[in-house]
Design a protein around this motif. Structure first.
Motif, PDB file in Angstrom:
ATOM      1  N   TYR A   7       0.852  -1.342  -0.109  1.00 29.07           N
ATOM      2  CA  TYR A   7       0.008   0.030   0.090  1.00 29.07           C
ATOM      3  C   TYR A   7       1.024   1.217   0.014  1.00 29.07           C
ATOM      4  CZ  TYR A   7      -3.000   3.560   1.864  1.00 29.07           C
ATOM      5  OH  TYR A   7      -3.768   4.669   1.859  1.00 29.07           O
ATOM      6  N   LEU A  10       2.813   1.721  -3.461  1.00 29.63           N
ATOM      7  CA  LEU A  10       1.854   2.612  -4.451  1.00 29.63           C
ATOM      8  C   LEU A  10       1.606   3.893  -3.832  1.00 29.63           C
ATOM      9  CD1 LEU A  10      -0.816  -0.383  -4.600  1.00 29.63           C
ATOM     10  CD2 LEU A  10       1.016   0.273  -6.241  1.00 29.63           C
ATOM     11  N   CYS A  14       2.578   7.194  -6.402  1.00 37.61           N
ATOM     12  CA  CYS A  14       1.494   7.871  -7.221  1.00 37.61           C
ATOM     13  C   CYS A  14       1.686   9.137  -6.655  1.00 37.61           C
ATOM     14  CB  CYS A  14       0.067   7.123  -6.810  1.00 37.61           C
ATOM     15  SG  CYS A  14      -0.091   5.526  -7.675  1.00 37.61           S
ATOM     16  N   ALA A  74      -5.991  -0.387  -4.930  1.00 35.55           N
ATOM     17  CA  ALA A  74      -6.064   0.763  -5.832  1.00 35.55           C
ATOM     18  C   ALA A  74      -7.340   1.793  -5.576  1.00 35.55           C
ATOM     19  CB  ALA A  74      -6.073   0.547  -7.210  1.00 35.55           C
TER      20      ALA A  74
END
Length: 342
Positions: A7, A10, A14, A74
Motif C-alpha cells: 500500500y 503504491l 503515485c 488501488a
C-alpha cells in the motif's frame, strides 16, 4: 506487513503524479474523478469477491487473492488524490492567518470518520462477515460521490505554471529547494515515518492478541476521539508562532510515548497510549501542511505536497516489510536461538 508495505509503495509511487494533477486541474474535478475511481474499484472488488469460490479467493499463492487485494488497494490509494486537493483547497478558500485552524478542523473531521470506520468495520466484519461489509463499503463510498456532484468550490481559473509537466518531479523539487529549510522539514518527516511502518505492521496483530475483532473496532473508535480532541485544539488555538517548533516538540513526545505504551500487554495502557498518539498527530500533520501552505506559491502546492508525500510514504514500507521478516527470523529455530543468545 506485506500488504501495508505494498500500500505504501503504491502511495509513494503515485504521490508525485497526483500532485501534478492537482496543480493542473480544478480541485473539485480532481476530487470527483478520485471518488469515482474508488467507487468503481470497490464495485469490481465486490464482483470478484462474490463471483469466486472462497477457496480460490483465499489461496495466497494463487492469482485471484492478489488481484482482489490490488483492486482494493488501488481504490484506497487514489484517496490520496482527494487529500492533496483538500490541502490546496484550504489555501484557496481560507485566509492565510487561519490556515492552521482550518487544518485542525480537517483533522477533527478525519477523526470523526476514523471513529465511524473503526467501530463499524470491526462490528461488521465480526458480526456480518466480509460479504456484507464489502456491500456496505461500496454504498458508503457512493454517498460522498453524489455529495461531490452537488458541491461547488469557487475556483474561477486555474493558477497556471508555464513550466509544469504531466509528472512534474523537477518542478516540485525546484519549488521545494526555493524555500530555505523546507527540504530539511520533508526529510525529517520522512525519517519519522520509519516509525509509522512499524505501527502499520504490528498494531493490528498486537491489538487482536488482546481484543476480539468487534472489541478491536470499538477500541480504535475510542482512540479515534483523540483525533477529534487534537484537531479541535489546533482549530481553536492554532500551532503557536512557530509551527515547526511545535511539531518537533510533539514528535519527541511521540517517541517517548511509543517506547512506553506497549511496555506491558495491559489493555488500559494500550488504549491510553493510542488515544494520546491520536491527540498529537493532528497537530504534527497540520504543522507541515501549514508551513507548505504558507511558503509555497498556490500554483505549485500540489506538486510540493505530492513530492513530500513521495518521500514520506517511501519510508514506511521499509519498516513495514522488515518488521514481519524480523519476527519470522526471531521465531526461526536456529536463527532465533542465535539472536537470543547474542
Amino acid at each position: 506487513g506485506v500488504l501495508s508495505g505494498v500500500y505504501m509503495i503504491l502511495f509513494a509511487a503515485c504521490s508525485m503524479w497526483f500532485g501534478s494533477l492537482v496543480d493542473r486541474y480544478r480541485k473539485h474535478r480532481v476530487m470527483v474523478v478520485s471518488a469515482w475511481f474508488s467507487l468503481i474499484a470497490f464495485a469490481i472488488a465486490c464482483v470478484v469477491f462474490f463471483a469466486l469460490p472462497a477457496d480460490a479467493l483465499l489461496d495466497i499463492g494463487g492469482p485471484w487473492f492478489w488481484v482482489f487485494i490490488l483492486i482494493l488497494l488501488a481504490g484506497c490509494v487514489v484517496e490520496l488524490l482527494r487529500g492533496l486537493a483538500l490541502s490546496t483547497t484550504v489555501t484557496l478558500l481560507v485566509p492565510e492567518p487561519k490556515h492552521a485552524n482550518a487544518n485542525g478542523l480537517v483533522g477533527t473531521v478525519q477523526g470523526l470518520s476514523f471513529i465511524a470506520t473503526s467501530v463499524f468495520s470491526g462490528l461488521s466484519i465480526g458480526m456480518l462477515g466480509m460479504g456484507p461489509t464489502m456491500i456496505i463499503a461500496f454504498v458508503l463510498t457512493a454517498i460522498p460521490v453524489m455529495h461531490l456532484h452537488l458541491l461547488r468550490i469557487p475556483e474561477p481559473e486555474i493558477a497556471h505554471d508555464p513550466n509544469r509537466s504531466a509528472v512534474d518531479f523537477r518542478g516540485g523539487w525546484l519549488a521545494m529547494l526555493a524555500v530555505p529549510g523546507l527540504l530539511g522539514l520533508v526529510f525529517f518527516t520522512t525519517f519519522n515515518n520509519l516509525t509509522s511502518g512499524v505501527y502499520m505492521a504490528l498494531l493490528d496483530p498486537y491489538g487482536l492478541n488482546m481484543f476480539s475483532v468487534e472489541m478491536w473496532g470499538i477500541v480504535f473508535g475510542i482512540a479515534g476521539t483523540g483525533f477529534i480532541v487534537g484537531g479541535a485544539i489546533v482549530a481553536k488555538w492554532g500551532l503557536g508562532k512557530n509551527p515547526l517548533r511545535t511539531m518537533l516538540v510533539l514528535i519527541m513526545a511521540l517517541g517517548v510515548l511509543g517506547a512506553a505504551f506497549t511496555i506491558r500487554e495491559w489493555q488500559w495502557l494500550f488504549i491510553v497510549g493510542i488515544w494520546l498518539f491520536m491527540v498529537m498527530m493532528p497537530a504534527v500533520e497540520a504543522a507541515e501542511q501549514t508551513v507548505i501552505q504558507r511558503v509555497v506559491p498556490f500554483e505549485k502546492q500540489g506538486r510540493v505536497f505530492g513530492l513530500a508525500m513521495t518521500f514520506e510514504a517511501s519510508a514506511a514500507p521499509i519498516t513495514s516489510l522488515l518488521t514481519p521478516f524480523a519476527i519470522h527470523v526471531g521465531h526461526h529455530p536456529v536463527l532465533g536461538g542465535a539472536l537470543h543468545g547474542w
